[in-house]
Write a protein that holds these residues in place. Structure first.
Motif, short mmCIF file in Angstrom:
data_model
loop_
_atom_site.label_atom_id
_atom_site.label_comp_id
_atom_site.label_asym_id
_atom_site.label_seq_id
_atom_site.Cartn_x
_atom_site.Cartn_y
_atom_site.Cartn_z
N UNK A 16 -2.94 -2.14 1.03
CA UNK A 16 -3.26 -1.17 2.07
C UNK A 16 -3.43 0.24 1.50
N UNK A 17 -2.53 0.62 0.60
CA UNK A 17 -2.59 1.98 0.06
C UNK A 17 -3.67 2.15 -1.00
N UNK A 18 -4.20 1.05 -1.53
CA UNK A 18 -5.28 1.15 -2.51
C UNK A 18 -6.59 1.56 -1.83
N UNK A 19 -6.67 1.34 -0.51
CA UNK A 19 -7.89 1.69 0.23
C UNK A 19 -7.90 3.18 0.57
N UNK A 20 -6.79 3.67 1.16
CA UNK A 20 -6.67 5.09 1.49
C UNK A 20 -5.21 5.39 1.82
N UNK A 21 -4.80 6.66 1.78
CA UNK A 21 -3.42 7.01 2.14
C UNK A 21 -3.09 6.59 3.56
N UNK A 22 -1.84 6.17 3.77
CA UNK A 22 -1.42 5.66 5.07
C UNK A 22 -0.06 6.26 5.45
N UNK A 26 1.59 3.35 10.09
CA UNK A 26 0.46 2.45 9.79
C UNK A 26 0.88 1.33 8.86
N UNK A 27 1.67 1.67 7.86
CA UNK A 27 2.16 0.67 6.91
C UNK A 27 3.03 -0.35 7.63
N UNK A 28 3.93 0.15 8.46
CA UNK A 28 4.85 -0.73 9.19
C UNK A 28 4.09 -1.67 10.14
N UNK A 29 3.06 -1.13 10.83
CA UNK A 29 2.27 -1.96 11.76
C UNK A 29 1.56 -3.08 11.01
N UNK A 30 1.00 -2.76 9.83
CA UNK A 30 0.27 -3.79 9.06
C UNK A 30 1.23 -4.87 8.57
N UNK A 31 2.40 -4.45 8.10
CA UNK A 31 3.38 -5.44 7.63
C UNK A 31 3.83 -6.35 8.77
N UNK A 32 4.02 -5.76 9.95
CA UNK A 32 4.39 -6.57 11.11
C UNK A 32 3.28 -7.56 11.46
N UNK A 33 2.05 -7.09 11.36
CA UNK A 33 0.90 -7.94 11.68
C UNK A 33 0.75 -9.09 10.68
N UNK A 34 0.99 -8.78 9.39
CA UNK A 34 0.78 -9.79 8.34
C UNK A 34 1.96 -10.74 8.20
N UNK A 61 2.68 3.56 -9.09
CA UNK A 61 3.50 4.61 -8.49
C UNK A 61 2.93 5.00 -7.13
N UNK A 62 3.79 4.95 -6.12
CA UNK A 62 3.42 5.33 -4.76
C UNK A 62 4.20 6.59 -4.38
N UNK A 63 3.48 7.61 -3.90
CA UNK A 63 4.12 8.88 -3.57
C UNK A 63 3.78 9.29 -2.13
N UNK A 64 4.64 10.17 -1.61
CA UNK A 64 4.39 10.72 -0.28
C UNK A 64 3.76 12.09 -0.42
N UNK A 65 2.68 12.33 0.35
CA UNK A 65 2.00 13.62 0.34
C UNK A 65 2.33 14.39 1.62
N UNK A 66 3.09 15.50 1.52
CA UNK A 66 3.39 16.31 2.72
C UNK A 66 2.13 16.88 3.35
N UNK A 67 1.12 17.13 2.52
CA UNK A 67 -0.13 17.69 3.07
C UNK A 67 -0.86 16.67 3.94
N UNK A 70 1.23 11.28 4.51
CA UNK A 70 0.95 9.86 4.25
C UNK A 70 1.36 9.50 2.83
N UNK A 71 1.52 8.19 2.61
CA UNK A 71 1.82 7.65 1.28
C UNK A 71 0.50 7.27 0.60
N UNK A 72 0.48 7.39 -0.73
CA UNK A 72 -0.73 7.07 -1.48
C UNK A 72 -0.37 6.56 -2.87
N UNK A 73 -1.30 5.85 -3.49
CA UNK A 73 -1.12 5.39 -4.87
C UNK A 73 -1.52 6.55 -5.78
N UNK A 74 -0.58 7.04 -6.57
CA UNK A 74 -0.86 8.24 -7.38
C UNK A 74 -1.63 7.92 -8.65
#
Length: 299
Positions: A16-22, A26-34, A61-67, A70-74
């Motif tokens: 999910x995060x390889x596509x775009x920051x989430x 959003x992450x939780x909803x996808x995990x629940x769905x899958x 490495x996955x980081x959180x962006x305050x700007x 969302x979380x993203x793959x750094x």
């Protein structure tokens, strides 16, 4: 929760995060769905532990962006290759119901049974001993080698190694190896594997070019049928489009001319025209003449 469920959870987070920051939601909803009932009481604290595990195990490495909130793959180095491998593994873990709708090539990379031992030898600087035979020679010879680099080409695994008997670099096809053994003795060779990661940079396939052979500019005209395939999946990292028309594209690559390159061109020869170099054009012509003569015998 079992290892399979943890693997799937990590896989879906990375995918999910390889596509775009989430966002976390959003992450939780996808995990629940899958994963639905397999997910359990999944909190953001568990998600943070998953992030650490993904970094430790997979080097992502996955980081959180305050700007972005969302979380993203750094770092996305080799991410596409890793996701392809995990997607294959994930499909193999699917239920039999789902697998009935998935058709995969049943041929694994030939020689893959030796990969684990060779990797172990490379990590420990150990040497290998095995019997090796060539297709045109029924006899086999014992080889003692220091493994340097592994490469897969066209469903076959190959090993670049230092041949201790000859004191030279050799390429071995793993499917022609018999009775491979690791000698657990650290040995220092005269070749450094770090210097040979890029040995195939200027060639296509498994060949590394002849002694003193230089890189040449390869210009190929590709018709409109094959052009989209070249654009979506380039043949080589130096490939660039120098001209594009309705009838096709003109490609330029910088490579050594090898049999592997010639064979690749021959596989789609009806869709291509070699512009440069002339000696490559002549080799393709000779192959076509030879093939035509073979088929003319049947007429």
């Amino acid at each position: 929760m079992g290892y399979q469920h943890k693997f799937l959870r990590h896989f879906y987070i990375i995918e999910q995060l390889s596509i775009k920051p989430q966002s976390w939601d959003s992450i939780h909803r996808r995990l629940l769905n899958k994963l639905s009932d397999q997910l359990g009481d999944y909190s953001i604290r568990t998600f943070q532990r998953d992030i650490k595990a993904i970094n430790n195990i997979f080097g992502i490495e996955i980081k959180y962006s305050p700007r972005l909130l969302a979380y993203h793959v750094s770092s996305k180095n080799d991410l596409k290759m890793k996701l392809n491998a995990w997607s294959q593994l994930n499909m193999n873990m699917e239920s039999s119901e789902v697998q009935r709708n998935i058709i995969q090539d049943k041929i694994d990379g030939l020689g893959s049974m030796y990969l684990s031992d060779i990797n172990e030898a490379m990590e420990g600087n150990f040497f290998l001993e095995f019997e090796y035979h060539k297709y045109h020679d029924l006899s086999s010879k014992k080889r003692r080698v220091i493994p340097l680099v592994l490469k897969e080409v066209n469903k076959r695994w190959y090993l670049l190694a230092e041949d201790l008997n000859k004191g030279a670099l050799r390429i071995f096809a793993l499917d022609r190896i018999l009775d491979l053994n690791i000698h657990y003795k650290t040995i220092k060779g005269k070749f450094d594997s770090n210097n040979y990661q890029s040995i195939w940079e200027n060639t296509m396939g498994i060949e590394i070019g002849g002694f003193g052979q230089s890189v040449e500019k390869i210009i190929i005209k590709v018709d409109e049928i094959m052009a989209p395939y070249f654009k979506s999946l380039p043949w080589h990292q130096t490939q660039k489009i120098v001209k594009e028309e309705n009838t096709g594209i003109l490609l330029e690559m910088e490579l050594m001319v090898t049999n592997d390159l010639i064979n690749k061109i021959m596989s789609i020869v009806q869709h291509t025209e070699i512009i440069e170099p002339n000696h490559l054009k002549e080799k393709i012509k000779l192959n076509l003449i030879k093939a035509l003569r073979t088929y003319e015998k049947e007429l």
